[in-house]
Motif scaffolding. Sequence first.
Motif, PDB file in Angstrom:
ATOM      1  N   CYS A 157      -3.223  15.856  -7.624  1.00 27.50           N
ATOM      2  CA  CYS A 157      -3.919  14.991  -6.668  1.00 27.50           C
ATOM      3  C   CYS A 157      -5.366  14.765  -7.127  1.00 27.50           C
ATOM      4  O   CYS A 157      -6.120  15.712  -7.334  1.00 27.50           O
TER       5      CYS A 157
ATOM      6  N   THR B 178       4.479  23.408  -4.447  1.00 27.05           N
ATOM      7  CA  THR B 178       5.180  22.628  -3.420  1.00 27.05           C
ATOM      8  C   THR B 178       4.839  23.056  -1.984  1.00 27.05           C
ATOM      9  O   THR B 178       5.284  22.432  -1.029  1.00 27.05           O
TER      10      THR B 178
ATOM     11  N   GLY C 260       2.461  13.581  -5.413  1.00 28.38           N
ATOM     12  CA  GLY C 260       3.755  14.027  -4.890  1.00 28.38           C
ATOM     13  C   GLY C 260       4.625  14.642  -5.979  1.00 28.38           C
ATOM     14  O   GLY C 260       4.243  14.721  -7.150  1.00 28.38           O
ATOM     15  N   LEU C 261       5.811  15.052  -5.564  1.00 28.14           N
ATOM     16  CA  LEU C 261       6.728  15.785  -6.441  1.00 28.14           C
ATOM     17  C   LEU C 261       7.590  14.830  -7.273  1.00 28.14           C
ATOM     18  O   LEU C 261       7.932  13.743  -6.824  1.00 28.14           O
TER      19      LEU C 261
ATOM     20  N   THR D 153      -1.241  21.265  -7.377  1.00 27.10           N
ATOM     21  CA  THR D 153      -0.755  22.141  -6.301  1.00 27.10           C
ATOM     22  C   THR D 153       0.663  22.620  -6.602  1.00 27.10           C
ATOM     23  O   THR D 153       1.314  22.112  -7.515  1.00 27.10           O
TER      24      THR D 153
ATOM     25  N   ASP E 110       4.789  10.720   4.437  1.00 29.34           N
ATOM     26  CA  ASP E 110       3.518  11.190   4.991  1.00 29.34           C
ATOM     27  C   ASP E 110       3.058  10.192   6.046  1.00 29.34           C
ATOM     28  O   ASP E 110       3.486   9.030   6.057  1.00 29.34           O
TER      29      ASP E 110
ATOM     30  N   GLY F 282       1.687  23.126  -1.212  1.00 27.93           N
ATOM     31  CA  GLY F 282       0.393  22.477  -1.042  1.00 27.93           C
ATOM     32  C   GLY F 282      -0.776  23.346  -1.492  1.00 27.93           C
ATOM     33  O   GLY F 282      -1.928  22.919  -1.454  1.00 27.93           O
TER      34      GLY F 282
ATOM     35  N   TRP G 213       5.459  15.354   4.332  1.00 29.56           N
ATOM     36  CA  TRP G 213       4.410  15.848   3.436  1.00 29.56           C
ATOM     37  C   TRP G 213       3.603  16.941   4.152  1.00 29.56           C
ATOM     38  O   TRP G 213       2.779  16.643   5.015  1.00 29.56           O
ATOM     39  N   LEU G 214       3.918  18.211   3.808  1.00 26.97           N
ATOM     40  CA  LEU G 214       3.125  19.350   4.286  1.00 26.97           C
ATOM     41  C   LEU G 214       2.905  19.349   5.805  1.00 26.97           C
ATOM     42  O   LEU G 214       1.771  19.456   6.273  1.00 26.97           O
TER      43      LEU G 214
ATOM     44  N   ARG H 263       5.337   9.655  -0.712  1.00 30.08           N
ATOM     45  CA  ARG H 263       4.714  10.539  -1.703  1.00 30.08           C
ATOM     46  C   ARG H 263       5.788  11.030  -2.665  1.00 30.08           C
ATOM     47  O   ARG H 263       6.896  11.381  -2.230  1.00 30.08           O
TER      48      ARG H 263
ATOM     49  N   LEU I  57       2.505  16.476  -8.716  1.00 32.65           N
ATOM     50  CA  LEU I  57       1.732  17.480  -7.972  1.00 32.65           C
ATOM     51  C   LEU I  57       0.297  17.565  -8.500  1.00 32.65           C
ATOM     52  O   LEU I  57      -0.308  18.636  -8.545  1.00 32.65           O
TER      53      LEU I  57
ATOM     54  N   THR J 110       5.893  19.756   0.019  1.00 27.81           N
ATOM     55  CA  THR J 110       5.397  18.452  -0.432  1.00 27.81           C
ATOM     56  C   THR J 110       6.515  17.407  -0.350  1.00 27.81           C
ATOM     57  O   THR J 110       7.062  16.960  -1.355  1.00 27.81           O
TER      58      THR J 110
END
Length: 491
Positions: free
Chosen positions: A234, A255, A37-38, A253, A82, A257, A59-60, A95, A232, A78
């Motif tokens: 994963c 923001t 996550g951010l 990633t 989630d 995704g 989340w996305l 996240r 960011l 992001t």
Amino acid sequence: KEITDAPILIIGSGYGGAVSALRLCEAGKKVVMLEMGLNWEKSGIPFSNMLKPGKSAAWLKKKTIAPFMNIFSLTPFTGTLDRMDFEHINIWVGRGVGGGSLVNGGMAVTPKESYFKEVFPDLDANKFYNTYFPLVHKELKVNVIGEQFLKDCPYYKFTRVGEAEAHKAGFKTIRVPNVYDFQYMEKEYKNEVPRSAFNTEVIYGNNHGKNSLDKTYLKKALDTGNLEILDLHCVDNIKLNEDKTYTLNVQQTDTSGTVVADKVFNCTKLILAAGTMGTLKLLLKSNAVNNFPIHEQIGKSWGNNGNFMTGRNWVKPLSGGTGAKQSTIPVGGIDNWEDKEHPFFTEIAPLPMGMDVATALYLLINRVDKKGEVSYDSINKKLSLNWDQSNTTKMRENADYFIKKMNRANGGTRSHFLFNNGFGADVCYHPLGGCVLGKATNEYGKLNNHDNLYVLDGSLIPGTIGVNPFVTITAIAEYCIENLIRQNEFA
Ligand code: FDA
């Protein structure tokens, strides 16, 4: 591909990850933390509130995913909240740097000692109640709302009404501590500081007031100069190398995704703190794609911590009501745990919809009589969860008993406005277990069949703890990391 070597690597920045990072950094170790996550603080992007969901809301996703407010459309970002959907249960997770602490209600509840002993018969309960729980309260900045403020404040009508009704129905209520700073809250009520809890901020992040992990454990760890957090980032899968070190395939990633870099991280010591579902996914997926060795207990003893949502609508809305203005921070609970037939604890939850919907919301926490199991579905490339109505039968009976008793004493109906049939059996905020302490791991969280891999998060708790879990997750992480460091595991 960019390759990074890091002696000690932590995956995930929630409670387990933050505790591990602080204690290792204090012991002089350099630590790298990967978080999908951010880093919200660094990004400077404000959190959005529940009535005007923005970037932080999900989340996305193209639509909000809050349990009763999934009506707003979004540009995928992001965000902090989630949801992982399974056939019979939806699991919400946080996240971002701070993990679940960014989105949760901050309820800091210590489990009942008798239940803690039942769940963890091999742990020294005295040591937990005299050392680790008090330590965790201090580090997480747990505090309690002032009774006079609670009595006077219009934003807590829902709690006062909830408690009065519970008493009328013959239930016992308790005051619930929180990590939200109640002195800040008193000031926000007087408009001396910007509003957060009184501005419908919580599950998409709080801009003020809440002592989330980025303000406590993670801040202290960063202040040592020994921690580097890469947001960011994963982790996709893990490989065990011949020399017993680990190689991680990681996707960085942006923001939206989109993957901007494929990276490789090599480490000697690896701590999995990706939260119950994240840690299980990494272990089970790595096993499926890389033949990563896992112990037979991985995935077993999973539970929803007895989460069961329900609600009541008033028959005569104008005579009761829970208030148009509601704080997002819960401070009250109903404790029916000692009832042999219907043991449960329930949060008197806020429903800050910006108007008086004359509805009371409750998140029950029950025992988990029948545990579930998590596995990896290689064909569809996702986690699969063996969990259905049979796992929640008793929880439903308790919710039915509770609602009927409340309605008999106070009037009202089971809330069909909130849930299809008045029962939210599929709402889970507290996934626990699957990598149980002392079963899938040694007594301090070191994974069986591995020399350099540790699990330190909610997955260590066998599916149930009887109250909201982060105080226990944090205390267990303190206990494990203290002993792992003492045993020179990270020398
Ligand atoms: P946690 O989930 O906190 O952190 C894991 C981190 O790992 C996340 O930041 C995630 O993004 C990251 N991650 C996962 N996979 C990864 C990967 N592959 N690569 C990199 N990073 C990865 N509890 C409580 O005690 N009181 C309360 O009031 C509430 N209220 C509440 C409300 C809501 C809406 C939710 C969703 C949850 C709660 N909870 C709660 C539950 C509580 O927040 C939860 O139990 C803890 O955050 C779990 O802590 P962990 O350390 O296990 O992981």
